[in-house]
Design a protein around this motif. Structure first.
Motif, PDB file in Angstrom:
ATOM      1  N   ALA A  23       0.833  -1.204   0.000  1.00 52.13           N
ATOM      2  CA  ALA A  23       0.000   0.000   0.000  1.00 52.13           C
ATOM      3  C   ALA A  23       0.866   1.253   0.000  1.00 52.13           C
ATOM      4  O   ALA A  23       0.571   2.239  -0.697  1.00 52.13           O
ATOM      5  CB  ALA A  23      -0.936  -0.004   1.210  1.00 52.13           C
ATOM      6  N   LEU A  24       1.956   1.224   0.776  1.00 53.71           N
ATOM      7  CA  LEU A  24       2.879   2.363   0.785  1.00 53.71           C
ATOM      8  C   LEU A  24       3.516   2.534  -0.589  1.00 53.71           C
ATOM      9  O   LEU A  24       3.588   3.656  -1.119  1.00 53.71           O
ATOM     10  CB  LEU A  24       3.966   2.154   1.835  1.00 53.71           C
ATOM     11  N   THR A  79       2.296  10.645  -6.240  1.00 54.68           N
ATOM     12  CA  THR A  79       1.584  11.909  -6.433  1.00 54.68           C
ATOM     13  C   THR A  79       2.508  12.924  -7.096  1.00 54.68           C
ATOM     14  O   THR A  79       3.725  12.893  -6.899  1.00 54.68           O
ATOM     15  CB  THR A  79       1.088  12.491  -5.092  1.00 54.68           C
ATOM     16  N   PRO A  80       1.947  13.854  -7.882  1.00 52.03           N
ATOM     17  CA  PRO A  80       2.769  14.889  -8.522  1.00 52.03           C
ATOM     18  C   PRO A  80       3.021  16.085  -7.610  1.00 52.03           C
ATOM     19  O   PRO A  80       3.595  17.085  -8.037  1.00 52.03           O
ATOM     20  CB  PRO A  80       1.915  15.286  -9.726  1.00 52.03           C
ATOM     21  N   ASP A  81       2.576  15.983  -6.360  1.00 53.76           N
ATOM     22  CA  ASP A  81       2.694  17.097  -5.420  1.00 53.76           C
ATOM     23  C   ASP A  81       2.894  16.527  -4.018  1.00 53.76           C
ATOM     24  O   ASP A  81       3.290  15.372  -3.851  1.00 53.76           O
ATOM     25  CB  ASP A  81       1.444  17.985  -5.485  1.00 53.76           C
ATOM     26  N   SER A  82       2.583  17.326  -2.990  1.00 52.72           N
ATOM     27  CA  SER A  82       2.812  16.899  -1.612  1.00 52.72           C
ATOM     28  C   SER A  82       1.645  16.137  -0.996  1.00 52.72           C
ATOM     29  O   SER A  82       1.666  15.837   0.202  1.00 52.72           O
ATOM     30  CB  SER A  82       3.134  18.122  -0.739  1.00 52.72           C
ATOM     31  N   SER A  83       0.660  15.776  -1.792  1.00 49.92           N
ATOM     32  CA  SER A  83      -0.512  15.095  -1.239  1.00 49.92           C
ATOM     33  C   SER A  83      -0.196  13.687  -0.764  1.00 49.92           C
ATOM     34  O   SER A  83      -1.023  13.052  -0.084  1.00 49.92           O
ATOM     35  CB  SER A  83      -1.647  15.055  -2.273  1.00 49.92           C
ATOM     36  N   ARG A 113      -0.307   9.048   5.888  1.00 51.27           N
ATOM     37  CA  ARG A 113      -0.918   9.150   7.213  1.00 51.27           C
ATOM     38  C   ARG A 113      -2.171   8.294   7.322  1.00 51.27           C
ATOM     39  O   ARG A 113      -2.464   7.710   8.382  1.00 51.27           O
ATOM     40  CB  ARG A 113      -1.265  10.610   7.508  1.00 51.27           C
ATOM     41  N   ALA A 114      -2.904   8.192   6.225  1.00 50.99           N
ATOM     42  CA  ALA A 114      -4.146   7.414   6.238  1.00 50.99           C
ATOM     43  C   ALA A 114      -3.910   5.927   6.453  1.00 50.99           C
ATOM     44  O   ALA A 114      -4.840   5.199   6.827  1.00 50.99           O
ATOM     45  CB  ALA A 114      -4.906   7.640   4.929  1.00 50.99           C
TER      46      ALA A 114
END
Length: 446
Positions: free
Chosen positions: A222-223, A228-232, A238-239
Motif C-alpha cells: 500500500a505504501l 503523487t505529482p505534489d505533496s498530497s 498518514r491514512a
C-alpha cells in the motif's frame, strides 16, 4: 595481413553525425553543471578490486580485471575498471580531504565498465555524468532538494522528450517498516525495489516467505502504491495509520523537495514511494528518472543521499549525488529514435580552391574565418566548382567560399542549400548563428 573485423557487443560507437549529437549532450550537461557551481574532477579508471566489490552489488561478476600481459610477479594489487563514478569519487574524497574545500561540489563525466551481458540500454562500456555534494561531518538536507533541479535544468535544454524524476526518501520506507514491527528493513527494501520487475503478487509472496505477516506485506504494498505529482502523498501515508519518528522525518523532507520542485521545475518531479534503490549506502532521498512512454526502458538518471560511503575511520563525509546515464539515454534517443546532427562535420564553411597555385590564398581565408570562430575547411582538391560544392553537400557543409568570385575581384560565399550567393569579406562575414554549429535533428514521425 588481412583480418576480419568482428564487432564486440556492449561497446557502443557512433558515426560522425551521431557523435556530434552525443557531444552536444555532453557539452550541455557540463555547462549546466558548471552554471550550478560544480567543479570538474577526473579519477583514474582502475580501483583495487576489494574496494569495488564491497558496494552491495554482484560486483565480482561485473568487474573487468586489469593486469599486464607480462605481469609476472608484479602484483601490487588486484585492479579492476570502475563500474560507476561514485566509488572512485569516495576514494578521491578521502585521499584529498585535506586539499578540498567543503562542502565540495563535484561533477565528473567519464566512461565506466561493467562486465555484464549487454542488453537494451545496458552496455559494457558507457558514459556517466555525475554530480555530488559532499561535506565533512554533516551535510544539510537542502542539498537533496537541489540536485533534481539541476538535472531538470539540463534536460530542459536537451531534446529528451517528456520525462519524470521519481523521488522518494528511504527514511519513509524504513520508518514505515519499523512502525509495522518489521526487523529486516534492508531485506524488505530490496524486495519492494523489485516491484516493477516482478509485480506486486510476487513481491508479496517474497515478503511473506521472508517472515512478514499478510497484513505487514499488504501495508508495504500500500505504501509502495502511493504516487503523487505534489505533496498530497503525506496525507495518503498518514491514512495508512503507521507511526514512527523516522517516518515523520522522511515525509517532511520529501514534502520539501516536492514543494521546491513545484516552484522551480513544475510538472517534472513525482513522489513515488515504491522507489527504494537497491544499493545499501543510500540513507535519505533517492531519485530515479524515466522517459514518459518508455518506462520499460528503465531509469536514465538516478542517485540519492548517502551518509557513510566515504569514511577514514575518524571522519565521515556524507553526500548526495545523482548520475545521468548518458550512454543509456542516447542508446534510446540516437540508437533507436534516430536523433542525429544536421551535418557529419562541425565545418560551416568550405573554402574552394581555384587552382593549385592559389591554395595558399584559400588557406589565408580559412585562417581569417577561424580567427573569428567560424569552423572552416579548405577544399582538398582544386576540382571544378561543381565537384567542390558536391563535396560540401555530401557532408552537410552549408556554405562554400569562392576566392575572387565576387564583385570587383572580391570574394563571394554561397549558401548551397538555397543557391543564394553574395559578396563577402573574410574579416567581417559570419554565417547565421543557427548554421555556425551543427544542429540536432530528429527523424520525421509518421
Amino acid at each position: 595481413m588481412n583480418s576480419k573485423v568482428t564487432p564486440i557487443s556492449g561497446f557502443p560507437e557512433w558515426l560522425p553525425a551521431q557523435r556530434i549529437a552525443e557531444q552536444h549532450f555532453l557539452d550541455t550537461i557540463r555547462e549546466v553543471f558548471e552554471l550550478h557551481g560544480f567543479a570538474s574532477v577526473s579519477t583514474r579508471s582502475v580501483e583495487p578490486v576489494e574496494r569495488l566489490s564491497n558496494q552491495g552489488e554482484d560486483a565480482d561478476k561485473e568487474i573487468y580485471a586489469v593486469s599486464r600481459l607480462a605481469g609476472g610477479d608484479d602484483a601490487e594489487a588486484r585492479l579492476g575498471l570502475h563500474f560507476d563514478l561514485t566509488v572512485p569519487f569516495a576514494r578521491y574524497t578521502l585521499e584529498n580531504a585535506g586539499k578540498l574545500t567543503f562542502p565540495f561540489r563535484r561533477y565528473q563525466i567519464q566512461s565506466c565498465w561493467r562486465g555484464e551481458r549487454p542488453q537494451r540500454g545496458r552496455y559494457r562500456e558507457f558514459i556517466q555524468a555525475d554530480i555530488d555534494i559532499v561535506d565533512a561531518g554533516e551535510l544539510p538536507f537542502h542539498y537533496e532538494v537541489e540536485l533534481p533541479l539541476v538535472v531538470a535544468d539540463a534536460f530542459s535544454r536537451l531534446p529528451v522528450g517528456p520525462y519524470k524524476i521519481q523521488v522518494n526518501n528511504r527514511k519513509i520506507c524504513e520508518g514505515f517498516y519499523r512502525g509495522l514491527g518489521i526487523e529486516d528493513v534492508t531485506g524488505t527494501l530490496r524486495t519492494v525495489d523489485k516491484l516493477d520487475k516482478i509485480g506486486p503478487d510476487k513481491v508479496k509472496a517474497l515478503l511473506q516467505s521472508a517472515g512478514l505477516s499478510q497484513e505487514q506485506a499488504d501495508q508495504c504494498l500500500a505504501l509502495a502504491a502511493i504516487a503523487t505529482p505534489d505533496s498530497s502523498f503525506v496525507d495518503q501515508v498518514r491514512a495508512l495509520g503507521v507511526e514512527h519518528e523516522l517516518l515523520d522525518e522522511g515525509l517532511a523532507q520529501l514534502k520539501a523537495i516536492m514543494d521546491a520542485a513545484a516552484e522551480h521545475a513544475p510538472g517534472v518531479l513525482s513522489a513515488e514511494l515504491k522507489i527504494a534503490r537497491g544499493l545499501d549506502y543510500y540513507t535519505g532521498t533517492v531519485y530515479e528518472t524515466v522517459l514518459n512512454g518508455h518506462e520499460d526502458y528503465g531509469s536514465i538518471c538516478s542517485g540519492g543521499r548517502y551518509d557513510a560511503l566515504a569514511s577514514d575511520g575518524k571522519r565521515t563525509y556524507p553526500g548526495v549525488g545523482i548520475s545521468i546515464g548518458v550512454s543509456r539515454l542516447l542508446g534510446l534517443l540516437i540508437g533507436e529514435q534516430g536523433l542525429t546532427a544536421s551535418r557529419e562535420t562541425p565545418t560551416a564553411v568550405l573554402v574552394a580552391v581555384n587552382d593549385d597555385d592559389s591554395r595558399a590564398e584559400s588557406m589565408r581565408i580559412a585562417t581569417a574565418l577561424r580567427a573569428r570562430d567560424v569552423p572552416t575547411l579548405v577544399a582538398p582538391k582544386a576540382a571544378k566548382f561543381g565537384k567542390q560544392i558536391q563535396f560540401a553537400d555530401r557532408r552537410g557543409i552549408p556554405f562554400v567560399w569562392f576566392p575572387g568570385s565576387g564583385t570587383d575581384g572580391g570574394d563571394a560565399v554561397k549558401d548551397i542549400r538555397s543557391g543564394d550567393q553574395i559578396d563577402a569579406d573574410r574579416a567581417t562575414w559570419a554565417p547565421p548563428t543557427a548554421d555556425l554549429k551543427a544542429a540536432l535533428v530528429s527523424p520525421p514521425t509518421d
